[in-house]
Design an enzyme around this catalytic site. Structure first.
Site, short mmCIF file in Angstrom:
data_model
loop_
_atom_site.label_atom_id
_atom_site.label_comp_id
_atom_site.label_asym_id
_atom_site.label_seq_id
_atom_site.Cartn_x
_atom_site.Cartn_y
_atom_site.Cartn_z
N GLU A 159 0.83 -1.33 -0.05
CA GLU A 159 0.11 0.09 0.05
C GLU A 159 0.83 1.11 0.11
OE1 GLU A 159 -2.75 -0.26 3.12
OE2 GLU A 159 -3.58 -2.19 2.62
N GLU A 264 -6.59 -10.41 -0.93
CA GLU A 264 -7.32 -10.25 0.20
C GLU A 264 -8.87 -9.94 0.02
OE1 GLU A 264 -5.68 -7.07 2.51
OE2 GLU A 264 -3.74 -7.56 2.05
O1 G3I Z 1 -3.96 -7.52 19.08
C1 G3I Z 1 -4.82 -6.76 19.76
C2 G3I Z 1 -5.78 -7.07 20.99
O2 G3I Z 1 -4.65 -7.13 22.02
C3 G3I Z 1 -6.74 -6.14 21.48
O3 G3I Z 1 -7.52 -6.32 22.54
C4 G3I Z 1 -7.74 -5.49 20.29
C5 G3I Z 1 -8.69 -4.52 20.61
O4 G3I Z 1 -9.27 -3.97 19.44
O5 G3I Z 1 -7.15 -5.28 19.29
C6 G3I Z 1 -6.08 -6.30 18.63
O6 G3I Z 1 -5.34 -5.83 17.74
C7 G3I Z 1 -6.02 -6.03 16.25
C8 G3I Z 1 -5.43 -6.55 15.41
O7 G3I Z 1 -6.07 -6.28 13.93
C9 G3I Z 1 -5.63 -7.89 15.64
O8 G3I Z 1 -6.86 -8.53 15.82
C10 G3I Z 1 -6.30 -4.27 16.10
O9 G3I Z 1 -6.97 -3.44 17.18
C11 G3I Z 1 -7.01 -4.22 14.59
O10 G3I Z 1 -6.86 -2.91 14.10
C12 G3I Z 1 -6.25 -5.09 13.70
O11 G3I Z 1 -6.81 -4.94 12.42
C13 G3I Z 1 -6.12 -5.52 11.28
C14 G3I Z 1 -5.79 -4.50 10.28
O12 G3I Z 1 -5.19 -4.96 9.04
C15 G3I Z 1 -4.91 -3.40 10.87
O13 G3I Z 1 -4.51 -2.55 10.05
C16 G3I Z 1 -7.04 -6.38 10.73
O14 G3I Z 1 -7.52 -7.77 11.61
C17 G3I Z 1 -6.57 -7.08 9.57
O15 G3I Z 1 -7.57 -7.97 8.90
C18 G3I Z 1 -6.10 -5.91 8.46
O16 G3I Z 1 -5.59 -6.62 7.54
C19 G3I Z 1 -5.31 -5.54 6.30
C20 G3I Z 1 -4.04 -6.13 5.63
O17 G3I Z 1 -2.96 -6.54 6.44
C21 G3I Z 1 -3.58 -5.17 4.49
N1 G3I Z 1 -4.78 -4.80 3.77
C22 G3I Z 1 -5.67 -4.32 4.27
C23 G3I Z 1 -6.44 -5.38 5.41
C24 G3I Z 1 -7.61 -4.74 5.90
O18 G3I Z 1 -7.39 -3.60 6.51
#
Ligand code: G3I
Length: 376
Positions: A159, A264
């Protein structure tokens, strides 16, 4: 009597032929699509840790490629400078190997989910260009080295081009300059010359963005950089992009001589809370009933439209199997999809191929049938 026997033999042969064809008909996504492309899914930490056995059953049955949804990103692998945390990524790779699945590494260099320390020095000031290059090199090379020979391909850079085709002004670009992309690819290649290297982005169907990425990849190729494929993420909605737009983007990028992949995929049925569609992760809007219309289940009409959309896209992917090496959906079942929490937290979305009860949606059967029919 003889002619009766002959007739019976012919009839038996026809029945046997029929049952053979029936036996050869694939009943899972990975078997049906094996002559087309790898079919992958993203795994989260609880799934790999065995806390979601029904999801894992689906993964083993239907998918032959896996990518870690989060645990191989920079902030998780190197939370502090020089301190690497491997446990979750190791477990993910061991799971894939135990089940004979292709492993995709996601992602080496991204502006999101990069640890905070990466861009500052010990005084809290912006880190120098030289130091950031050194830090990027250390990260990329330590990670690629650890999983050398075990990862099939890496999303090296994620990205870095914006929807209008310009460079995202991330700390990587601001501090190092756009050449950070070439450096990242070269650092990875130096350590593992055999591993595939990818550029990965969203909204690539937008002509301006598609062309920005095309130009960047062309420059890399012209500079002699090894780049094997471009990943088009595929976070879709019901009205954007069209199948034609996506096909055009896939074909244009493939014309550079690289493979293309859908990396994705998911399709939201929920209304978009702004005028412009995007997959920018930093978006965050307030929840309301208007934007969460299906808390207790999809209407039949929306479900059918969603299934048709999935099938239409897969039909196009199959038609383009010569240029597409992999199609990965971003998660196993609707319950765990990131879409429930983005761009509005706490909604109920239905973006994946398996529902909240771990049942395949009708698109799964239809895609399998389509693949079987095309093979005949
Ligand atoms: O691990 C913490 C946990 O400890 C906490 O309690 C919880 C509370 O919100 O958050 C957890 O972290 C989250 C993490 O995913 C793991 O579940 C983050 O808040 C959350 O923001 C994060 O989101 C991920 C996102 O990327 C972050 O940028 C999504 O799961 C994931 O699907 C998403 O994937 C991205 C690809 O890597 C790149 N392309 C876009 C795609 C969608 O955004």
């Amino acid at each position: 009597m003889k002619s009766l026997q002959k007739l019976a033999t012919i009839a038996l042969a026809i029945i046997l032929m029929g049952s053979c064809t029936a036996q050869e008909e694939a009943t899972t996504l990975k078997d049906a699509l094996k002559d087309y492309f790898y079919i992958g899914t993203a795994l989260n930490v609880p799934q790999v840790a065995g806390q979601d056995p029904q999801a894992i059953e689906i993964v083993k049955t239907h998918f032959n490629s896996v990518v870690a949804e989060n645990c191989m990103k920079m902030m998780y692998l190197q939370p502090e400078e020089g301190v690497f945390f491997w446990d979750e990524a190791d477990a993910f790779i061991e799971f894939a190997e135990a089940n004979d699945m292709q492993v995709i590494g996601h992602t080496l260099v991204w502006h999101s989910q990069a640890p905070r320390w990466m861009f500052v020095d010990e005084n809290g000031d912006q880190v120098s260009r030289e130091r950031l290059i050194e830090r990027m090199k250390t990260h990329v090379q330590t990670v690629v080295e650890r999983y050398k020979g075990r990862v099939h391909g890496w999303d090296v850079v994620n990205e870095t081009i914006l929807d209008d085709g310009s460079w995202r002004q991330s700390p990587w670009v601001r501090i190092i300059g756009p050449e950070f992309v070439q450096m990242a690819f070269e650092f990875a290649h130096e350590i593992d010359p055999d591993v595939e290297l990818y550029y990965n982005d969203y909204s690539v169907s937008r002509p301006e963005k598609r062309d920005g990425i095309y130009n960047m990849v062309k420059d890399l190729i012209d500079n002699g950089v090894k780049i094997d494929a471009v990943g088009l993420q595929g976070h879709l909605s019901m009205d954007f992009p069209t199948v034609e737009m996506k096909e055009e983007a896939l074909q244009k990028l493939a014309s550079l001589g690289v493979k293309v992949m859908v990396t994705e995929m998911d399709i939201t049925v929920l209304p978009w809370p702004s005028r412009r569609h995007s997959a920018e992760v930093s978006l965050n809007y307030e929840i309301s009933d208007e934007y969460n219309p299906y808390p207790n289940g999809l209407s039949e009409e929306s479900y059918t439209a969603l299934m048709d959309k999935y099938v239409d896209f897969f039909e196009m992917f199959m038609r383009n199997k010569d240029i597409i090496s992999r199609v990965t959906v971003w998660g196993v079942d609707d319950n765990q999809s990131w879409r429930n929490n983005w761009p509005i937290r706490g909604r109920t979305d239905y973006p994946l191929l398996f529902d909240r009860d771990y049942q395949p949606k009708s698109a799964v059967t239809r895609i399998i049938e389509l693949a079987n029919a095309k093979k005949q």
